[in-house]
Design an enzyme around this catalytic site. Structure first.
Site, short mmCIF file in Angstrom:
data_model
loop_
_atom_site.label_atom_id
_atom_site.label_comp_id
_atom_site.label_asym_id
_atom_site.label_seq_id
_atom_site.Cartn_x
_atom_site.Cartn_y
_atom_site.Cartn_z
N LYS A 1 51.05 37.45 44.95
CA LYS A 1 51.53 36.07 45.03
C LYS A 1 52.97 36.01 44.56
CE LYS A 1 50.19 31.39 43.51
NZ LYS A 1 49.22 30.63 42.69
N SER B 1 47.12 26.71 44.88
CA SER B 1 48.44 27.14 45.29
C SER B 1 48.46 28.55 45.88
CB SER B 1 49.40 27.08 44.09
OG SER B 1 49.00 27.98 43.07
N SER C 1 43.63 27.18 41.51
CA SER C 1 44.51 27.70 42.54
C SER C 1 44.12 29.05 43.12
CB SER C 1 45.95 27.79 42.02
OG SER C 1 46.50 26.50 41.88
#
Length: 490
Positions: free
Chosen positions: A77, A152, A176
């Site tokens: 990420k 996210s 997330s």
């Protein structure tokens, strides 16, 4: 390489026995990413040149039998620092930021010999539930390209769901990892707060943030989480507890007979009918395998979202004050004075959602409002943690839906922050209490064919029971075996 049909252990055996080379595997991975990326848009940055070079080095050295991740392509990420590889947090503020060191989790993966194929998309600074807050583009859900992948960690979940990689690192501040896992029909684990180092993670809410994996299956998740877990001298909040070999207990003898499962009645409030039906069927299935199901109450759940957004936004307000146009990051041009540098750099560098949360957090911490908002929210956090503690006196795990809905259409909620925030109602209490939790594929909506996730919550540092429960559910159902046909629905 079909990542849907293999596992980390099988891939490792093939690499050790030279049925495939790291170079061949990495090339096939990038070929697949290039074939899907225009549709899915999972990656902000691809790391092809460095990845191919690393693969060639590993082939020359030989894949060690005791290095399970050696030669395996994985994704990271883009709010996790990677030395020499741009890390943007999906923000204009850090669009050209090139870190000079690796996050601890990346450093540990480097030592394990993994191959970083690239950095995945996210909501800016991890603030959002859809990736629509990315400064660059919105990622798409591989099951239906008109829908969001969640957030996210939406880019990481989409990359796994699309079959680009076996696993991708994400971060979970209020759901997330788990919400994107649910929306994309993959496995997502948020370990106990402190189980994994946060050093080198671009901070959102420091008392909530936790790193974890999104993977194709439960056992891979257990294996990969063990590689990054453990104490870290750089992170004083990291736990000194020994990291168990969670995967060792996941075998044909693993069962849920006698497992006491708590099902909070609050976790069924507001569920869409299609999600309700899937979760009810999942609970019935576990009960048929010998688990004991009890209805319980977590009475302060209804206050979780309000308290979370006050507390997390307050921490974000503090953490993001460093991005001021002076030290590093975006700096506005043609400024007139120092105040202009600060105001314009932050106004132009941050997106709307980030500015909204900074404003909320600054307000909540301001003189005259601290007691009315921040202090009360902190008290609610304590009550939520106590609710969990009371239930865990008599139960092993808590189960419910990961989200109240399936993945929604791109653009459907972006202009309604309140509705977007309420997507996290079933996930934020876990972060408030610092507990471990996982989302595992539980079935598909009868209305739209989209995946539905079952959330399994455990006691602090009892990831083992979560993995055991998820593994039994996975092995006795076939939901994880279904894969998306990009752009369509199964």
């Amino acid at each position: 390489m079909d990542f849907y049909q293999t596992s980390l252990s099988q891939l490792h055996d093939d690499l050790v026995n030279k049925k495939i080379s790291a170079t061949e595997l990495t090339k096939e991975t990038f070929d697949h990413i290039k074939a899907t990326e225009d549709d899915v848009k999972a990656f902000i940055t691809l790391n092809e040149e460095a990845a191919m070079k690393r693969a060639a080095e590993l082939d020359q050295q030989g894949i060690a039998a005791d290095s399970l991740a050696a030669g395996v392509p994985l994704a990271v990420k883009d709010n996790i620092l990677t030395k020499g590889l741009t890390t943007t947090a999906a923000s204009k503020m850090l669009e050209n930021f090139n870190p000079v060191y690796d996050a601890t989790v990346v450093e540990r993966l480097n030592k394990a010999g993994y191959i970083n194929v690239g950095k995945t998309n996210l909501d800016e600074f991890a603030m959002g539930s859809s990736t629509e807050n990315s400064a660059f583009f919105t990622s798409h859900n591989p099951w239906d390209l008109t829908r969001v992948p969640g957030g996210s960690s939406g880019g990481s979940a989409a990359a796994v769901a699309a079959g680009d990689v076996l696993g991708a690192l994400g971060t979970d501040t209020g759901g997330s990892i788990r919400m994107p896992a649910s929306f994309n029909g993959v496995v997502g684990m948020k370990p106990t707060y402190g189980r994994v180092s946060r050093w080198g993670i671009i901070a959102f809410g420091s008392s909530f943030d936790q790193v974890g994996w999104l993977t194709q299956n439960v056992k891979d998740n257990a294996l990969l989480t063990a590689m990054i877990a453990g104490t870290d001298e750089h992170d004083t909040t990291s736990s000194l507890k020994e990291v168990p070999d969670w995967a060792a207990n996941l075998n044909e003898n693993t069962n849920v007979k006698g497992l006491r499962i708590a099902v909070p009645k609050e976790y069924f409030d507001g569920l869409n009918d299609d999600v309700h039906d899937v979760i009810k069927n999942a609970l019935d299935h576990l009960e048929s395998l010998g688990a004991i199901i009890d209805e319980v109450s977590l009475p302060h759940t209804k206050y979780g979202v309000a308290a979370y957004y006050i507390l997390a936004s307050s921490e974000a307000s503090s953490n993001l004050q460093r991005f001021d146009g002076i030290r590093y990051g975006y700096r506005a041009e043609d400024v007139k004075n120092l105040e202009d540098v600060y105001v314009r750099s932050r106004s132009e560098g941050f997106g709307e959602e980030v500015k909204r949360r900074i404003m909320l957090g600054t307000f909540s911490l301001s003189a005259g409002f601290y007691d009315a908002y921040f202090n009360k929210a902190a008290k609610v956090r304590r009550l939520i943690a106590q609710d969990f503690a009371d239930v865990f006196k008599d139960h092993d795990v808590i189960l419910g839906a990961t989200g109240a809905t399936t993945a929604f259409k791109i653009g459907a909620e972006i202009d309604d922050p309140k509705t977007m925030y309420m997507n996290d109602v079933l996930t934020v209490p876990v972060n408030m209490a610092g507990l471990p939790a996982m989302s595992v594929p539980a079935g598909f909506s009868a209305k739209n064919g989209m995946p539905v996730g079952l959330q399994i919550i455990g006691k602090a540092f009892d990831e083992q029971t979560i993995y055991n429960t998820a593994y039994v559910f996975e092995q006795t159902t076939d939901f994880h075996k279904k894969t998306p046909q990009l752009g369509g629905q199964n």
